[in-house]
Design a protein around this motif. Structure first.
Motif, mmCIF file in Angstrom:
data_model
loop_
_atom_site.group_PDB
_atom_site.id
_atom_site.type_symbol
_atom_site.label_atom_id
_atom_site.label_comp_id
_atom_site.label_asym_id
_atom_site.label_seq_id
_atom_site.Cartn_x
_atom_site.Cartn_y
_atom_site.Cartn_z
ATOM 1 N N VAL A 102 -56.740 36.291 44.166
ATOM 2 C CA VAL A 102 -55.775 37.387 44.259
ATOM 3 C C VAL A 102 -56.444 38.587 44.924
ATOM 4 C CG1 VAL A 102 -56.318 38.262 41.934
ATOM 5 C CG2 VAL A 102 -54.088 38.756 42.951
ATOM 6 N N GLY A 103 -55.675 39.325 45.689
ATOM 7 C CA GLY A 103 -56.145 40.548 46.322
ATOM 8 C C GLY A 103 -55.073 41.605 46.242
ATOM 9 N N GLN A 104 -55.495 42.869 46.403
ATOM 10 C CA GLN A 104 -54.513 43.944 46.332
ATOM 11 C C GLN A 104 -54.650 44.916 47.488
ATOM 12 O OE1 GLN A 104 -54.627 45.640 42.341
ATOM 13 N NE2 GLN A 104 -52.528 45.029 42.022
ATOM 14 N N ASP A 105 -55.613 45.794 47.431
ATOM 15 C CA ASP A 105 -55.671 46.897 48.377
ATOM 16 C C ASP A 105 -56.180 46.511 49.759
ATOM 17 O OD1 ASP A 105 -54.696 48.594 46.410
ATOM 18 O OD2 ASP A 105 -56.695 49.006 45.638
ATOM 19 N N SER A 106 -57.143 45.621 49.821
ATOM 20 C CA SER A 106 -57.738 45.240 51.098
ATOM 21 C C SER A 106 -57.452 43.776 51.391
ATOM 22 C CB SER A 106 -59.254 45.467 51.047
ATOM 23 O OG SER A 106 -59.856 44.906 52.186
ATOM 24 N N PRO A 107 -56.952 43.460 52.588
ATOM 25 C CA PRO A 107 -56.696 42.052 52.908
ATOM 26 C C PRO A 107 -57.973 41.218 53.001
ATOM 27 C CG PRO A 107 -56.275 43.442 54.815
ATOM 28 C CD PRO A 107 -56.586 44.351 53.667
ATOM 29 N N SER A 108 -59.134 41.864 53.112
ATOM 30 C CA SER A 108 -60.386 41.120 53.233
ATOM 31 C C SER A 108 -61.110 40.944 51.900
ATOM 32 C CB SER A 108 -61.313 41.812 54.241
ATOM 33 O OG SER A 108 -61.644 43.099 53.771
ATOM 34 N N VAL A 109 -60.579 41.496 50.816
ATOM 35 C CA VAL A 109 -61.213 41.370 49.504
ATOM 36 C C VAL A 109 -60.299 40.558 48.596
ATOM 37 C CG1 VAL A 109 -62.081 42.578 47.467
ATOM 38 C CG2 VAL A 109 -62.405 43.567 49.739
ATOM 39 N N ARG A 110 -60.841 39.431 48.125
ATOM 40 C CA ARG A 110 -60.089 38.542 47.234
ATOM 41 C C ARG A 110 -60.952 38.262 46.009
ATOM 42 N NH1 ARG A 110 -55.704 37.475 49.057
ATOM 43 N NH2 ARG A 110 -55.253 35.699 47.751
ATOM 44 N N HIS A 111 -60.295 38.052 44.887
ATOM 45 C CA HIS A 111 -60.987 37.775 43.631
ATOM 46 C C HIS A 111 -60.584 36.388 43.147
ATOM 47 C CE1 HIS A 111 -62.064 42.022 43.474
ATOM 48 N NE2 HIS A 111 -60.825 42.242 43.874
ATOM 49 N N GLY A 112 -61.577 35.514 42.955
ATOM 50 C CA GLY A 112 -61.311 34.178 42.449
ATOM 51 C C GLY A 112 -60.836 34.242 41.012
ATOM 52 N N ILE A 113 -59.748 33.556 40.742
ATOM 53 C CA ILE A 113 -59.191 33.530 39.388
ATOM 54 C C ILE A 113 -59.155 32.072 38.917
ATOM 55 C CG2 ILE A 113 -57.246 34.156 37.904
ATOM 56 C CD1 ILE A 113 -58.618 36.580 39.196
ATOM 57 N N GLY A 114 -60.266 31.618 38.429
ATOM 58 C CA GLY A 114 -60.373 30.316 37.790
ATOM 59 C C GLY A 114 -59.994 29.103 38.612
ATOM 60 N N GLY A 115 -60.001 27.972 37.949
ATOM 61 C CA GLY A 115 -59.631 26.698 38.547
ATOM 62 C C GLY A 115 -59.218 25.738 37.451
ATOM 63 N N THR A 116 -58.254 24.892 37.761
ATOM 64 C CA THR A 116 -57.725 23.940 36.802
ATOM 65 C C THR A 116 -57.826 22.545 37.386
ATOM 66 O OG1 THR A 116 -56.132 25.567 35.999
ATOM 67 C CG2 THR A 116 -55.635 23.266 35.532
ATOM 68 N N ARG A 117 -58.266 21.581 36.606
ATOM 69 C CA ARG A 117 -58.314 20.191 37.051
ATOM 70 C C ARG A 117 -56.887 19.672 37.174
ATOM 71 N NH1 ARG A 117 -62.354 15.869 36.692
ATOM 72 N NH2 ARG A 117 -61.379 14.263 37.966
ATOM 73 N N ALA A 118 -56.585 18.999 38.270
ATOM 74 C CA ALA A 118 -55.236 18.492 38.540
ATOM 75 C C ALA A 118 -55.158 16.995 38.288
ATOM 76 C CB ALA A 118 -54.843 18.806 39.975
ATOM 77 N N LEU A 119 -54.011 16.552 37.844
ATOM 78 C CA LEU A 119 -53.709 15.142 37.646
ATOM 79 C C LEU A 119 -52.765 14.725 38.771
ATOM 80 C CD1 LEU A 119 -53.701 12.523 35.978
ATOM 81 C CD2 LEU A 119 -51.815 13.517 34.646
ATOM 82 N N CYS A 120 -53.225 13.876 39.675
ATOM 83 C CA CYS A 120 -52.437 13.486 40.850
ATOM 84 C C CYS A 120 -51.695 12.179 40.588
ATOM 85 C CB CYS A 120 -53.339 13.374 42.078
ATOM 86 S SG CYS A 120 -53.937 14.964 42.640
ATOM 87 N N ASP A 121 -50.590 12.292 39.867
ATOM 88 C CA ASP A 121 -49.791 11.117 39.519
ATOM 89 C C ASP A 121 -48.396 11.160 40.135
ATOM 90 O OD1 ASP A 121 -48.622 13.138 38.047
ATOM 91 O OD2 ASP A 121 -48.949 12.195 36.093
ATOM 92 N N GLY A 122 -48.169 12.099 41.066
ATOM 93 C CA GLY A 122 -46.871 12.213 41.720
ATOM 94 C C GLY A 122 -45.852 13.035 40.953
ATOM 95 N N LEU A 123 -46.188 13.469 39.738
ATOM 96 C CA LEU A 123 -45.274 14.270 38.932
ATOM 97 C C LEU A 123 -45.622 15.743 39.059
ATOM 98 C CD1 LEU A 123 -45.247 12.087 35.683
ATOM 99 C CD2 LEU A 123 -43.589 12.068 37.575
#
Length: 142
Positions: A68-89
């Protein structure tokens, strides 16, 4: 016979391969990631983003990452990560992260969510993008 020139050439070739751009994989149009139009900021600065995803197949681990970023288009903040289940649902995702104090405030923000696989091609985990979504959202206080 000296091995030094051969090692130098091999190291140079390896650096070239690492620096060479990887052609993006063509994502299945059925694979999607969405971003909820409202994110949350807790009193302690923790940001929560959410949405849904859908993917198929995958030979390596797949994750939904977000920034996510707000004031500057060149500054972004990583906000976590979630493991995905790729089962088509379709599945929900929710990521939390705590950027540096004062980095984000309630109001308009730009989120990028990525559904990405670490594909074990050639023995080296390389990114394979299944879907990407960029979206303006509103950050609200929890």
């Amino acid at each position: 016979m000296s091995m030094r020139p051969a090692l130098g050439a091999a190291a140079g070739a390896a650096l070239f391969l690492l620096a060479a751009p990887v052609a993006p994989a063509t994502a299945d149009p059925y694979e999607t990631v969405t971003v909820h139009p409202v994110g949350r900021i807790a009193d302690d600065g923790t940001v929560t983003l959410s949405g849904t995803y859908r993917c198929t197949g995958g030979t390596g681990p797949v994750f939904v990452s977000s920034s996510v970023g707000q004031d500057s288009p060149s500054v972004r903040h990583g906000i976590g990560g979630t493991r995905a289940l790729c089962d088509g649902l379709e599945h929900p995702w929710e990521n939390t992260g705590k950027p540096s104090p004062g980095a984000l405030k309630p109001g308009q923000a730009r989120v990028e969510a990525t559904l990405m696989e670490l594909s074990p091609d050639a023995g080296i985990p390389l990114p394979r993008f299944h879907a990407v979504q960029r979206q303006d959202i509103t950050l609200t206080e929890d």
